[in-house]
Design a protein around this motif. Structure first.
Motif, PDB file in Angstrom:
ATOM      1  N   HIS A 170       0.923  -1.182  -0.019  1.00 16.51           N
ATOM      2  CA  HIS A 170      -0.056   0.051   0.066  1.00 16.51           C
ATOM      3  C   HIS A 170       0.859   1.341   0.032  1.00 16.51           C
ATOM      4  O   HIS A 170       0.398   2.420  -0.536  1.00 16.51           O
ATOM      5  CB  HIS A 170      -0.856   0.040   1.278  1.00 16.51           C
ATOM      6  CG  HIS A 170      -2.157   0.845   0.872  1.00 16.51           C
ATOM      7  ND1 HIS A 170      -3.030   0.835   0.272  1.00 16.51           N
ATOM      8  CD2 HIS A 170      -2.259   2.118   1.862  1.00 16.51           C
ATOM      9  CE1 HIS A 170      -3.787   1.980   0.438  1.00 16.51           C
ATOM     10  NE2 HIS A 170      -3.426   2.543   1.305  1.00 16.51           N
TER      11      HIS A 170
ATOM     12  N   PRO B 235       2.302   2.461  -4.118  1.00 12.37           N
ATOM     13  CA  PRO B 235       1.555   2.378  -5.470  1.00 12.37           C
ATOM     14  C   PRO B 235       2.218   2.852  -6.593  1.00 12.37           C
ATOM     15  O   PRO B 235       2.973   3.843  -6.828  1.00 12.37           O
ATOM     16  CB  PRO B 235       0.210   3.374  -4.990  1.00 12.37           C
ATOM     17  CG  PRO B 235       1.017   4.495  -4.215  1.00 12.37           C
ATOM     18  CD  PRO B 235       2.051   3.630  -3.297  1.00 12.37           C
TER      19      PRO B 235
ATOM     20  N   ALA C  82      -2.050   0.384  -9.171  1.00  8.76           N
ATOM     21  CA  ALA C  82      -2.840   1.237  -8.579  1.00  8.76           C
ATOM     22  C   ALA C  82      -3.333   2.190  -9.696  1.00  8.76           C
ATOM     23  O   ALA C  82      -3.133   2.171 -11.013  1.00  8.76           O
ATOM     24  CB  ALA C  82      -1.771   2.116  -7.666  1.00  8.76           C
TER      25      ALA C  82
ATOM     26  N   HIS D 222      -3.696   3.293  -4.210  1.00  5.44           N
ATOM     27  CA  HIS D 222      -4.330   1.962  -4.290  1.00  5.44           C
ATOM     28  C   HIS D 222      -5.648   2.410  -3.969  1.00  5.44           C
ATOM     29  O   HIS D 222      -6.021   2.365  -2.691  1.00  5.44           O
ATOM     30  CB  HIS D 222      -3.581   1.099  -3.543  1.00  5.44           C
ATOM     31  CG  HIS D 222      -2.639   0.409  -4.154  1.00  5.44           C
ATOM     32  ND1 HIS D 222      -2.927  -0.227  -5.446  1.00  5.44           N
ATOM     33  CD2 HIS D 222      -1.269   0.132  -3.981  1.00  5.44           C
ATOM     34  CE1 HIS D 222      -1.716  -1.051  -5.652  1.00  5.44           C
ATOM     35  NE2 HIS D 222      -0.882  -0.657  -4.983  1.00  5.44           N
TER      36      HIS D 222
ATOM     37  N   ASP E  17      -3.770  -4.028  -4.354  1.00  5.04           N
ATOM     38  CA  ASP E  17      -2.748  -4.395  -3.310  1.00  5.04           C
ATOM     39  C   ASP E  17      -3.279  -5.326  -2.402  1.00  5.04           C
ATOM     40  O   ASP E  17      -2.345  -6.324  -1.901  1.00  5.04           O
ATOM     41  CB  ASP E  17      -2.293  -3.023  -2.390  1.00  5.04           C
ATOM     42  CG  ASP E  17      -3.181  -2.246  -2.012  1.00  5.04           C
ATOM     43  OD1 ASP E  17      -4.526  -2.606  -2.408  1.00  5.04           O
ATOM     44  OD2 ASP E  17      -3.117  -1.277  -1.118  1.00  5.04           O
TER      45      ASP E  17
END
Length: 367
Positions: free
Chosen positions: A12, A15, A70, A83, A88
């Motif tokens: 996370h 991205p 993303a 994201h 993710d």
């Protein structure tokens, strides 16, 4: 902290948009190799990753696919990647399931294949992986997507997600420039574009099947306010529940654009610049997923199959190789305020349920 959340929290923070998932793919490939998979990077000349674990015993090849990319956003005037669709989370769940299945020696026959796919949001990532041979030997394929809270809540899952076909049509409308005082000497591209938009809006197909076609981008500017503009660019988003409906809709939209622009003497060049097929799911795989959801979440956690107007490029795999038995489930994570919203967030604890569902399904097939 569970392993899936650890993977998620790292992914996370990095991205990356489609075909630029360099850090993401490097991390996933490294983790797969450590888990015992034979890993191939740069599949199809992209950031795509494929990992294979061979049991050494005859059996089918089952693939788990997760998208990695993303979304691009403009937030406070700054272009950035974020994201906001859960890719993710998908990668984290598939990676964790793969690690745990090998650790538990759960693969007793056949081969388990892991596909980390780039550029789902661009609608071209699956095609690149197919071109790179990612599914040449695949017999069965499973995918998943987190769901918004209004569809599916934490503790629930949907055994079959029936995504719709979706596409984008780009149109260049050519008129004739003229002075604003002498409009009869020109052909106004704005009028022509409006004629095309109204013609598309007047299309009617069988109302028993869902579909939509609407203009989503309109660019036209003569440079001044006292001249007739000669060119307009219009984009349409088209969607249909079934591939056969999309075939009919696409044909009628392209025709309507041409005839609508022609009502004022303009010419239109329209072309499809992106199209994603509708879901084609295998009943056996859906049944396996339903049983897996029931085992993981109980009877109360199993929802009915769900149809959505959203698109998912996962279904290029089944279009290009129809003999693949594919299943695709939706996982409830209480995602709000909605997918693709710049502030989308969800219950990350629910990712453990996604891992469990994947593991149970794999064991039913390769155990």
């Amino acid at each position: 902290m569970s392993k899936v959340i650890k993977h998620y929290e790292y992914l996370h923070t990095i991205p990356e948009i489609g075909f630029e998932e360099v850090k993401t793919s490097a991390y996933l490939a490294d983790q797969l190799e450590k888990a015992g998979f034979q890993t191939t990077s740069h599949v199809g000349g992209t950031t795509g990753i494929v990992g294979v674990y061979d049991s050494g015993t005859a059996g089918p090849t089952l693939a788990l696919r997760a998208d990695m990319d993303a979304l691009g956003h403009v937030i406070d005037g700054v272009h950035c990647a974020r994201h906001t669709c859960g890719h993710d989370a998908h990668s984290s769940m598939v990676l964790t399931a793969a690690e745990e299945l090998i650790k538990e020696k759960a693969i007793q026959k056949g081969r388990l294949k892991i596909i980390f796919q780039p550029a789902e949001e661009l609608g071209t990532g699956a095609l690149a992986m197919i071109k790179g041979g990612a599914i040449d030997d695949v017999d069965m394929l499973l995918g998943l997507h987190i769901r918004p809270a209004e569809e599916c809540k934490t503790g629930q899952a949907i055994p079959a997600m029936y995504y719709s076909a979706s596409g984008t049509i780009e149109t260049v409308i050519a008129g004739v420039p003229a002075h604003g005082a002498r409009p009869h000497l020109g052909v106004n591209a704005i009028d022509a574009a409006v004629g095309a938009i109204n013609a598309v809006n007047a299309i009617h197909l069988n109302p028993n099947f869902s579909y939509s076609a609407k203009a989503t981008k309109f660019l036209c500017d003569s440079g001044v306010t006292n001249a007739i503009p000669a060119e307009a660019h219009v984009f349409w988003d088209i969607r249909a529940q079934f591939n056969s409906t999309m075939d009919e809709l696409r044909t009628k939209v392209l025709q309507a654009i041409q005839t609508g622009a022609a009502t004022v003497g303009a010419k239109a060049e329209a072309k499809v610049i992106k199209e994603i097929p509708a879901a084609e799911l295998d009943e056996e795989m859906t049944a396996i997923l339903a049983d897996s959801i029931r085992e993981a979440l109980g009877d109360e956690g199993l929802l009915k199959p769900f149809s959505t107007p959203g698109g998912e490029d996962f279904f290029f795999y089944t279009r290009e190789k129809p003999e693949i038995k594919a299943g695709f489930f939706g996982l409830g994570v209480n995602a709000t305020p909605g997918l693709h919203h710049p502030d989308m967030h969800f219950d990350i604890e629910a990712l453990d349920s996604g891992v469990e569902i994947l593991k149970i399904a794999v064991k039913k097939i390769l155990g």
